[in-house]
Scaffold this motif. Structure first.
Motif, PDB file in Angstrom:
ATOM      1  N   VAL A 133      28.972  63.908  33.131  1.00  0.00           N
ATOM      2  CA  VAL A 133      28.439  62.767  32.395  1.00  0.00           C
ATOM      3  C   VAL A 133      28.796  61.491  33.143  1.00  0.00           C
ATOM      4  O   VAL A 133      29.905  61.344  33.648  1.00  0.00           O
ATOM      5  CB  VAL A 133      29.023  62.711  30.967  1.00  0.00           C
ATOM      6  CG1 VAL A 133      28.549  61.459  30.231  1.00  0.00           C
ATOM      7  CG2 VAL A 133      28.625  63.957  30.187  1.00  0.00           C
ATOM      8  N   VAL A 134      27.850  60.574  33.232  1.00  0.00           N
ATOM      9  CA  VAL A 134      28.060  59.301  33.926  1.00  0.00           C
ATOM     10  C   VAL A 134      28.233  58.193  32.892  1.00  0.00           C
ATOM     11  O   VAL A 134      27.476  58.111  31.926  1.00  0.00           O
ATOM     12  CB  VAL A 134      26.862  58.960  34.847  1.00  0.00           C
ATOM     13  CG1 VAL A 134      27.041  57.584  35.487  1.00  0.00           C
ATOM     14  CG2 VAL A 134      26.696  60.027  35.917  1.00  0.00           C
ATOM     15  N   GLU A 135      29.225  57.350  33.084  1.00  0.00           N
ATOM     16  CA  GLU A 135      29.382  56.183  32.216  1.00  0.00           C
ATOM     17  C   GLU A 135      28.501  55.063  32.752  1.00  0.00           C
ATOM     18  O   GLU A 135      28.610  54.675  33.916  1.00  0.00           O
ATOM     19  CB  GLU A 135      30.843  55.720  32.184  1.00  0.00           C
ATOM     20  CG  GLU A 135      31.048  54.530  31.258  1.00  0.00           C
ATOM     21  CD  GLU A 135      32.483  54.033  31.241  1.00  0.00           C
ATOM     22  OE1 GLU A 135      32.748  53.023  30.563  1.00  0.00           O
ATOM     23  OE2 GLU A 135      33.348  54.658  31.920  1.00  0.00           O
ATOM     24  N   LEU A 136      27.619  54.564  31.925  1.00  0.00           N
ATOM     25  CA  LEU A 136      26.706  53.501  32.344  1.00  0.00           C
ATOM     26  C   LEU A 136      27.419  52.158  32.253  1.00  0.00           C
ATOM     27  O   LEU A 136      27.584  51.599  31.167  1.00  0.00           O
ATOM     28  CB  LEU A 136      25.448  53.505  31.476  1.00  0.00           C
ATOM     29  CG  LEU A 136      24.337  52.556  31.932  1.00  0.00           C
ATOM     30  CD1 LEU A 136      23.755  52.998  33.273  1.00  0.00           C
ATOM     31  CD2 LEU A 136      23.229  52.472  30.888  1.00  0.00           C
ATOM     32  N   LYS A 137      27.848  51.645  33.386  1.00  0.00           N
ATOM     33  CA  LYS A 137      28.545  50.357  33.435  1.00  0.00           C
ATOM     34  C   LYS A 137      27.632  49.243  33.910  1.00  0.00           C
ATOM     35  O   LYS A 137      27.886  48.068  33.646  1.00  0.00           O
ATOM     36  CB  LYS A 137      29.752  50.455  34.368  1.00  0.00           C
ATOM     37  CG  LYS A 137      30.803  51.467  33.929  1.00  0.00           C
ATOM     38  CD  LYS A 137      31.946  51.519  34.924  1.00  0.00           C
ATOM     39  CE  LYS A 137      33.005  52.517  34.495  1.00  0.00           C
ATOM     40  NZ  LYS A 137      34.112  52.594  35.490  1.00  0.00           N
ATOM     41  N   ASP A 138      26.588  49.618  34.652  1.00  0.00           N
ATOM     42  CA  ASP A 138      25.685  48.636  35.253  1.00  0.00           C
ATOM     43  C   ASP A 138      24.268  49.181  35.135  1.00  0.00           C
ATOM     44  O   ASP A 138      24.032  50.358  35.415  1.00  0.00           O
ATOM     45  CB  ASP A 138      26.065  48.428  36.721  1.00  0.00           C
ATOM     46  CG  ASP A 138      25.314  47.280  37.371  1.00  0.00           C
ATOM     47  OD1 ASP A 138      24.071  47.272  37.265  1.00  0.00           O
ATOM     48  OD2 ASP A 138      25.947  46.413  37.983  1.00  0.00           O
ATOM     49  N   ILE A 139      23.334  48.330  34.746  1.00  0.00           N
ATOM     50  CA  ILE A 139      21.957  48.791  34.549  1.00  0.00           C
ATOM     51  C   ILE A 139      21.327  49.283  35.853  1.00  0.00           C
ATOM     52  O   ILE A 139      20.412  50.110  35.844  1.00  0.00           O
ATOM     53  CB  ILE A 139      21.103  47.662  33.916  1.00  0.00           C
ATOM     54  CG1 ILE A 139      19.828  48.247  33.294  1.00  0.00           C
ATOM     55  CG2 ILE A 139      20.792  46.570  34.932  1.00  0.00           C
ATOM     56  CD1 ILE A 139      19.073  47.266  32.426  1.00  0.00           C
ATOM     57  N   ASN A 140      21.857  48.812  36.993  1.00  0.00           N
ATOM     58  CA  ASN A 140      21.311  49.232  38.284  1.00  0.00           C
ATOM     59  C   ASN A 140      21.617  50.687  38.607  1.00  0.00           C
ATOM     60  O   ASN A 140      21.026  51.258  39.535  1.00  0.00           O
ATOM     61  CB  ASN A 140      21.840  48.326  39.406  1.00  0.00           C
ATOM     62  CG  ASN A 140      21.314  46.906  39.279  1.00  0.00           C
ATOM     63  OD1 ASN A 140      20.119  46.698  39.088  1.00  0.00           O
ATOM     64  ND2 ASN A 140      22.202  45.924  39.360  1.00  0.00           N
ATOM     65  N   GLN A 141      22.526  51.317  37.851  1.00  0.00           N
ATOM     66  CA  GLN A 141      22.805  52.738  38.041  1.00  0.00           C
ATOM     67  C   GLN A 141      21.570  53.582  37.740  1.00  0.00           C
ATOM     68  O   GLN A 141      21.453  54.708  38.227  1.00  0.00           O
ATOM     69  CB  GLN A 141      23.959  53.182  37.134  1.00  0.00           C
ATOM     70  CG  GLN A 141      25.323  52.663  37.554  1.00  0.00           C
ATOM     71  CD  GLN A 141      26.394  52.995  36.517  1.00  0.00           C
ATOM     72  OE1 GLN A 141      26.710  52.174  35.665  1.00  0.00           O
ATOM     73  NE2 GLN A 141      26.935  54.191  36.592  1.00  0.00           N
ATOM     74  N   LEU A 142      20.645  53.033  36.968  1.00  0.00           N
ATOM     75  CA  LEU A 142      19.423  53.758  36.633  1.00  0.00           C
ATOM     76  C   LEU A 142      18.468  53.837  37.815  1.00  0.00           C
ATOM     77  O   LEU A 142      17.482  54.577  37.778  1.00  0.00           O
ATOM     78  CB  LEU A 142      18.717  53.097  35.444  1.00  0.00           C
ATOM     79  CG  LEU A 142      19.427  53.243  34.093  1.00  0.00           C
ATOM     80  CD1 LEU A 142      18.832  52.295  33.064  1.00  0.00           C
ATOM     81  CD2 LEU A 142      19.335  54.679  33.609  1.00  0.00           C
ATOM     82  N   ASN A 143      18.752  53.075  38.874  1.00  0.00           N
ATOM     83  CA  ASN A 143      17.886  53.065  40.052  1.00  0.00           C
ATOM     84  C   ASN A 143      18.614  53.412  41.339  1.00  0.00           C
ATOM     85  O   ASN A 143      17.992  53.512  42.401  1.00  0.00           O
ATOM     86  CB  ASN A 143      17.254  51.670  40.225  1.00  0.00           C
ATOM     87  CG  ASN A 143      16.321  51.328  39.086  1.00  0.00           C
ATOM     88  OD1 ASN A 143      15.215  51.850  39.013  1.00  0.00           O
ATOM     89  ND2 ASN A 143      16.751  50.461  38.181  1.00  0.00           N
TER      90      ASN A 143
END
Length: 297
Positions: A159-169
């Protein structure tokens, strides 16, 4: 009518080229993306910087007072980008992240992500959907669903913790899986953990579940450390006569040790809380047991 530079002259007024193009292509675009108009941004200009700020200052926390939003210059972007997507509501003096599974846009995305887990393909399908989502809209929607617990991001198996919206790209997140509701038979165990996560609703929302898991993780970390130190002390002094007089409940210590060691901190909130609640259901006196550990320590 006549063209003048980048404007179109109609009678004595001027039509900007952007509006001319919109006029010329409106019907073809409407046929291709019939639902796009309902989610279109209601703001003329915005950049990736504004999108990043919406995530870091608002979406990530789920709430932002109107006063803070005004100070940070986010109000036009909350109204212009998030409101058309239906993921924000204003309650009293604050903006709140609002995810309604019954909403047409949200239900469309949740249904899609239930059938397809690959993030790249999900993005492609959303672009080609009747809504014709733009990349920034996709980022805002997916990040909101992740923060609220409706979607869980994975690298490969972790599981990845979403800390930055740029992780989606960035390629860090490979798949998105649907968040699951807690099994009904486990919900009755929630009050037994009130000393850990406080008073929460009897059927917790994904956002509440995420909060509960965060508190549970801190609990596990704390008692892993305490129990390890207690076991070390017992090994060191077990032959001392005064130590034997303490009559320590080793069965209780071993049971709690096995439990906290069995909890993987990399679990999703749903998986982690199901494991935690299953233990609570079978060990309703966890708070009493923990108090014993605290006194012993």
């Amino acid at each position: 009518a006549c063209l003048v530079g980048s404007e179109m002259c109609i009678r004595d007024s001027y039509l900007p080229m952007e509006r001319l193009l919109s006029h010329l292509f409106d019907e073809p675009l409407r046929k291709l993306y019939p639902e796009h108009q309902r989610i279109m941004p209601r703001i003329d200009i915005y950049t990736s910087h504004h999108v990043n700020n919406l995530f870091s200052q608002f979406i990530k926390h789920g709430r932002l007072t109107v006063e803070e939003a005004e100070k940070k210059g986010l109000v036009p972007f909350i109204k212009g980008l998030l409101e058309p997507l239906g993921i924000v509501t204003k309650k009293g003096s604050a903006y709140t992240l609002h995810i309604a599974p019954e909403d047409e846009v949200i239900s469309y995305i949740l249904e899609l992500s239930g059938q397809e887990h690959d993030l790249y393909k999900i993005r492609q399908n959303l672009r080609k959907s009747p809504y014709g989502f733009m990349d920034d809209q996709i980022d805002l929607l997916l990040s909101s669903l992740i923060v609220s617990g409706y979607l869980i991001p994975y690298s490969r198996q972790e599981v990845v913790e979403l800390k930055d919206i740029n992780q989606l790209n960035s390629g860090e997140i490979i798949t998105l899986k649907s968040g699951r509701a807690i099994e009904p038979e486990l919900l009755s165990a929630i009050p037994y953990g009130r000393f850990i996560w406080g008073d929460v609703e009897t059927a917790p929302s994904p956002a509440t579940l995420k909060y509960m898991w965060k508190e549970a993780v801190q609990f596990v970390k704390k008692y892993r450390r305490l129990l390890e130190e207690l076991h070390s002390m017992m090994d060191r002094y077990r032959d001392y006569s005064i130590f034997k007089l303490l009559n320590i409940d080793t069965a209780l210590l071993n049971r709690l040790t096995l439990f906290v060691q069995s909890i993987s901190l990399n679990m999703s909130p749903q998986e982690g809380m199901e494991r935690f609640l299953l233990f609570l259901k079978e060990n309703e006196g966890l708070q009493r047991d923990v108090s014993y550990i605290d006194r012993l320590y």
